[in-house]
Motif scaffolding. Structure first.
Motif, PDB file in Angstrom:
ATOM      1  N   MET A  83      17.498 -46.345 -45.119  1.00  0.00           N
ATOM      2  CA  MET A  83      19.054 -46.318 -44.718  1.00  0.00           C
ATOM      3  C   MET A  83      19.550 -47.569 -45.258  1.00  0.00           C
ATOM      4  SD  MET A  83      18.397 -45.239 -41.000  1.00  0.00           S
ATOM      5  CE  MET A  83      19.794 -45.772 -40.310  1.00  0.00           C
ATOM      6  N   ILE A  84      18.917 -48.641 -45.303  1.00  0.00           N
ATOM      7  CA  ILE A  84      19.530 -49.684 -45.966  1.00  0.00           C
ATOM      8  C   ILE A  84      19.794 -49.625 -47.493  1.00  0.00           C
ATOM      9  CG2 ILE A  84      19.070 -52.337 -46.828  1.00  0.00           C
ATOM     10  CD1 ILE A  84      17.313 -52.848 -44.227  1.00  0.00           C
ATOM     11  N   LEU A  85      19.082 -48.863 -48.068  1.00  0.00           N
ATOM     12  CA  LEU A  85      19.096 -48.726 -49.670  1.00  0.00           C
ATOM     13  C   LEU A  85      20.037 -47.523 -49.849  1.00  0.00           C
ATOM     14  CD1 LEU A  85      15.527 -48.963 -51.103  1.00  0.00           C
ATOM     15  CD2 LEU A  85      17.405 -50.502 -51.063  1.00  0.00           C
ATOM     16  N   THR A  88      23.436 -49.170 -49.541  1.00  0.00           N
ATOM     17  CA  THR A  88      23.740 -49.950 -50.789  1.00  0.00           C
ATOM     18  C   THR A  88      24.104 -49.236 -52.105  1.00  0.00           C
ATOM     19  OG1 THR A  88      21.739 -51.703 -50.170  1.00  0.00           O
ATOM     20  CG2 THR A  88      22.487 -51.974 -52.174  1.00  0.00           C
ATOM     21  N   VAL A  89      23.365 -48.086 -52.335  1.00  0.00           N
ATOM     22  CA  VAL A  89      23.435 -47.296 -53.364  1.00  0.00           C
ATOM     23  C   VAL A  89      25.099 -46.933 -53.202  1.00  0.00           C
ATOM     24  CG1 VAL A  89      22.892 -44.978 -54.306  1.00  0.00           C
ATOM     25  CG2 VAL A  89      21.006 -46.751 -53.759  1.00  0.00           C
ATOM     26  N   ALA A  90      25.254 -46.241 -52.010  1.00  0.00           N
ATOM     27  CA  ALA A  90      26.764 -45.799 -52.004  1.00  0.00           C
ATOM     28  C   ALA A  90      27.890 -46.810 -52.225  1.00  0.00           C
ATOM     29  CB  ALA A  90      26.916 -45.541 -50.415  1.00  0.00           C
TER      30      ALA A  90
ATOM     31  N   LEU B  29      17.382 -57.899 -51.333  1.00  0.00           N
ATOM     32  CA  LEU B  29      17.499 -57.073 -52.566  1.00  0.00           C
ATOM     33  C   LEU B  29      18.926 -56.172 -52.787  1.00  0.00           C
ATOM     34  CD1 LEU B  29      13.880 -56.043 -53.207  1.00  0.00           C
ATOM     35  CD2 LEU B  29      14.849 -57.857 -54.108  1.00  0.00           C
ATOM     36  N   ALA B  30      19.355 -56.000 -51.535  1.00  0.00           N
ATOM     37  CA  ALA B  30      20.591 -55.043 -51.550  1.00  0.00           C
ATOM     38  C   ALA B  30      21.708 -55.635 -51.802  1.00  0.00           C
ATOM     39  CB  ALA B  30      20.881 -54.459 -50.036  1.00  0.00           C
TER      40      ALA B  30
END
Lengths: 128, 199
Positions: A83-85, A88-90, B29-30
């Motif tokens: 979910m965190i990633l 972040t990607v969004a 890392l985010a």
């Protein structure tokens, strides 16, 4: 790296499971090396800039996915990390797409001083 | 003592199923993704708005960068092998693999030094062209991360015996988190290499 699986402690990790991981790392390592040389080889094919960018980014994305999935163990990671990633990607996609959107602004571009669009003097080897 | 000050550093939090360190490193890392993302966005803006742009291979040394890519990918494997050795409680191999990871990071920096030296000799400095400026900023920021990762890994190489006396699980978790950072550095280079050198 390690699959989290809650790690209440590491003493119970099965050596056979770790051996399986190690075999996967070696396969991924070999694949990454091959893809690195593929990336370099493709750059010598003198493709059009659009095709070259597409191929280079496709190969780089595949390599990055291998690193993230297997070396960083995202393939077996907990949902909260995903979910965190995902978030972040969004945001990263928005950050990267915004510059392209500004290029669609023809009105501002038409009124922009030439110095702002032409930038600094050409470097050695520059091409259009 | 530290376990009382910061909870859930070795055992998983019941709600997330993860240690706090693991959540922490992924949040960090985010933020790193957004940091490097800003530079990639700058690259897009400057390249698409420039009347002319040099092909990376006409200015930069592709064979050296390819070698550096191989060095960094190899170091990612040795990092993960160090963690696997630690899990097996094979301290000899742990030291070998983690030491190799640090050494490969050092190799990366040496190769980068030769690359930078060649640019300085040819008077290709950041003010010369936007491409050169981006090259120095992006690879410089990346190299700073490599050095940071090397320092962290070197610490876990030296401090391992002390950790093993007190809390082996804590060492495993921290080496795992250090490895996540190291793989991220590798991952960034995977994109930097084609964008700067091959396109």
């Amino acid at each position: 790296m390690a699959s989290s699986a809650g790690h209440a402690g590491h003493a119970g990790h099965d050596p056979a499971e770790i051996d399986k991981h190690v075999r996967t790392y070696i396969i991924v390592f070999a694949t990454l090396l091959v893809l690195t040389f593929v990336t370099v080889a493709v750059s010598y094919l003198h493709l059009s800039i659009g095709a070259a960018v597409a191929v280079a980014l496709a190969v780089a994305s595949f390599k990055a996915s291998l690193v993230a999935l297997f070396f960083m163990h995202l393939i077996s990671e907990r949902q909260v990390i995903l979910m965190i990633l995902g978030l972040t990607v969004a945001f990263a996609v928005v950050l990267l797409v915004l510059p392209f959107i500004t290029n669609l602004d023809h009105i501002t571009a038409a009124n922009m001083p030439a110095a702002m669009t032409h930038g600094a003097p050409a470097a050695p080897g520059a091409h259009h | 003592m530290s376990a009382e000050l910061i909870p859930y550093i070795t055992e998983a939090r019941p709600d997330t199923g993860l240690t706090n360190g693991k959540i922490g490193i992924w949040c960090f890392l985010a933020s790193e993704v957004m940091l490097f993302g800003a530079f990639f966005a700058s690259y897009i803006v400057l390249r698409t708005s420039a009347a002319e742009w040099p092909h990376g291979s006409s200015i930069l040394n592709v064979p050296m960068a390819t070698l550096n890519t191989v060095v960094l990918i190899t170091s990612s494997v040795t990092m993960v092998m160090a963690w696997a050795s630690l899990m097996r409680n094979d301290m000899g191999k742990y030291r070998l693999f983690l030491g190799t990871t640090v050494a490969l990071g050092f190799c990366f920096c040496i190769i980068k030094y030769f690359e930078y030296s060649a640019k300085f000799e040819h008077n290709l400095l950041p003010h010369t062209h936007n491409f050169i400026a981006l090259y120095f900023i992006m690879t410089g920021l990346h190299a700073a991360h490599v050095i940071g990762g090397m320092i962290t890994n070197a610490y876990f190489l030296v401090a391992a015996p002390s950790y093993l006396e007190h809390d082996r699980d804590l060492l495993i978790n921290r080496v795992e988190n250090s490895g996540l950072f190291w793989h991220f550095v590798d991952l960034v280079w995977i994109f930097l290499f084609p964008i700067l050198y091959l396109l």
